[in-house]
Design a protein around this motif. Structure first.
Motif, PDB file in Angstrom:
ATOM      1  N   ASP A  58       1.025  -1.254   0.061  1.00  0.00           N
ATOM      2  CA  ASP A  58       0.050  -0.027   0.141  1.00  0.00           C
ATOM      3  C   ASP A  58       0.820   1.327   0.163  1.00  0.00           C
ATOM      4  O   ASP A  58       0.223   2.423  -0.184  1.00  0.00           O
ATOM      5  CB  ASP A  58      -1.035  -0.139   1.237  1.00  0.00           C
ATOM      6  CG  ASP A  58      -0.206  -0.164   2.499  1.00  0.00           C
ATOM      7  OD1 ASP A  58       0.701  -0.902   2.632  1.00  0.00           O
ATOM      8  OD2 ASP A  58      -0.745   0.851   3.516  1.00  0.00           O
ATOM      9  N   PRO A  60      -4.471  -6.382   1.094  1.00  0.00           N
ATOM     10  CA  PRO A  60      -3.672  -4.998   0.859  1.00  0.00           C
ATOM     11  C   PRO A  60      -2.206  -4.596   1.077  1.00  0.00           C
ATOM     12  O   PRO A  60      -1.727  -3.660   0.666  1.00  0.00           O
ATOM     13  CB  PRO A  60      -4.588  -4.046   1.721  1.00  0.00           C
ATOM     14  CG  PRO A  60      -5.184  -4.804   2.702  1.00  0.00           C
ATOM     15  CD  PRO A  60      -5.262  -6.315   1.988  1.00  0.00           C
ATOM     16  N   TYR A  61      -1.827  -5.654   2.055  1.00  0.00           N
ATOM     17  CA  TYR A  61      -0.348  -5.486   2.480  1.00  0.00           C
ATOM     18  C   TYR A  61       0.490  -6.267   1.806  1.00  0.00           C
ATOM     19  O   TYR A  61       1.868  -5.952   1.341  1.00  0.00           O
ATOM     20  CB  TYR A  61      -0.265  -5.654   4.015  1.00  0.00           C
ATOM     21  CG  TYR A  61      -1.157  -4.592   4.803  1.00  0.00           C
ATOM     22  CD1 TYR A  61      -1.405  -3.283   4.485  1.00  0.00           C
ATOM     23  CD2 TYR A  61      -1.349  -4.948   5.941  1.00  0.00           C
ATOM     24  CE1 TYR A  61      -2.428  -2.606   4.882  1.00  0.00           C
ATOM     25  CE2 TYR A  61      -2.438  -4.151   6.928  1.00  0.00           C
ATOM     26  CZ  TYR A  61      -2.866  -2.897   6.287  1.00  0.00           C
ATOM     27  OH  TYR A  61      -3.486  -2.193   7.136  1.00  0.00           O
ATOM     28  N   SER A 117      -5.931  -4.872   8.882  1.00  0.00           N
ATOM     29  CA  SER A 117      -7.072  -4.229   8.248  1.00  0.00           C
ATOM     30  C   SER A 117      -8.326  -4.721   8.307  1.00  0.00           C
ATOM     31  O   SER A 117      -8.312  -5.896   8.914  1.00  0.00           O
ATOM     32  CB  SER A 117      -6.782  -3.982   6.696  1.00  0.00           C
ATOM     33  OG  SER A 117      -7.005  -5.226   5.993  1.00  0.00           O
TER      34      SER A 117
END
Length: 295
Positions: free
Chosen positions: A114, A150-151, A277
């Motif tokens: 991200d 997302p990471y 998240s």
């Protein structure tokens, strides 16, 4: 001369300005040179669990990737803790010496996807159809997907002098990585091909490795900047030895999956990246294990 700026475009099918197209003709997926390369990678993966493609990047692209990696390094999340090879908590009910009770120092860090710019060399490589098509062919898969995480889909591993990655397994069956900066000494990649399988953990032999009682099944690879490695890390115990000298070890890790929608485990994400998240929290609630292996 730097590579011309370009965004990480998932529709891009040609990495010719980045990859050495003469040696690795990703733009000719059905050509004879590409078929030969794919067969070679398949054979090496089947035999040793690892295939290294030396000089994957063009010199200018490698220089740019190195500079970008150095610039990104200040965004690294570092953690130092004692972990076992499975990233699980200690279980006093197990006997002393069981590999699940052997804890080692882990002192490495990661820059997560991200915060990696879309025009970075490693981001352009990760999303390109040509790259995914090539990796899938080497794994003899019809298709592979980027992580939905997302990471963790694309990360830069940063290892300053004095740090190391102890023995561990990967969550995914395979991983693709590329070194962008080599340390002065140390930082070797060591692994035990196929030491466990979906049928069993092989705790006895794994215990001998993590306790330092034998090196017999260990393979050692000293990677060079620009080398691309395909590695079956779900079943092969592996580590990176302590980095020495004054230069950090930087490696881009491209995480692909055989199925869409893969999200990393909650606790492992927290340990590796220092945060989670909503996607990780939701995925943990829906979790169904694909096998019975300890993470």
């Amino acid at each position: 001369m730097p590579v011309s700026p370009a965004l990480a475009d998932a529709e891009c099918s040609d990495l010719g300005d980045i990859v050495d197209a003469e040696r690795f003709p990703l733009h000719e997926p059905d050509g004879p040179r590409m078929r030969e390369l794919i067969e070679s990678c398949r054979a090496r993966l089947a035999e040793t669990g690892s295939a290294v493609l030396h000089g994957f990047l063009r010199p200018a692209a490698l220089a740019q990737a190195r500079d970008e990696g150095v610039a990104l390094a200040h965004k690294t999340y570092f953690s130092s803790r004692r972990v076992n090879a499975y990233f699980t908590a200690d279980d006093p009910s197990l006997p002393e010496g069981d590999p699940r009770r052997v804890f080692m120092d882990r002192t490495s860090g990661f820059v997560t996807r991200d915060v990696i710019p879309a025009d970075a060399i490693i981001h352009r490589i990760y999303v390109a159809h040509a790259m995914k098509r090539f990796v899938a062919a080497c794994l003899d898969e019809a298709r592979i997907w980027e992580y939905a995480d997302p990471y963790a889909g694309l990360v830069q591993n940063v290892m300053p002098p004095g740090t190391q990655q102890p023995w561990h397994y990967d969550t995914n069956e395979f991983i693709v990585s590329m070194m962008t900066q080599q340390p002065e000494a140390g930082g070797d990649f060591e692994y035990c091909p196929g030491i466990r399988s979906p049928e069993g953990e092989n705790y006895g032999e794994v215990g001998r490795i993590v306790r330092g009682e034998t090196r017999a099944p260990i393979n050692v690879i000293t990677l060079q900047p620009g080398d691309l490695q395909l590695f079956k890390g779900r079943f092969s115990l592996h580590r990176v030895t302590q980095v020495e000298g004054s230069i950090e070890r930087h490696t881009a890790i491209f995480a692909y999956s055989k199925k869409p929608g893969v999200i990393g485990r909650l606790e492992r994400t927290r340990q590796l990246y220092g945060r989670v998240s909503e996607m990780h929290l939701e995925a943990e609630q829906r979790l169904v294990r694909a096998d019975n292996l300890v993470d």
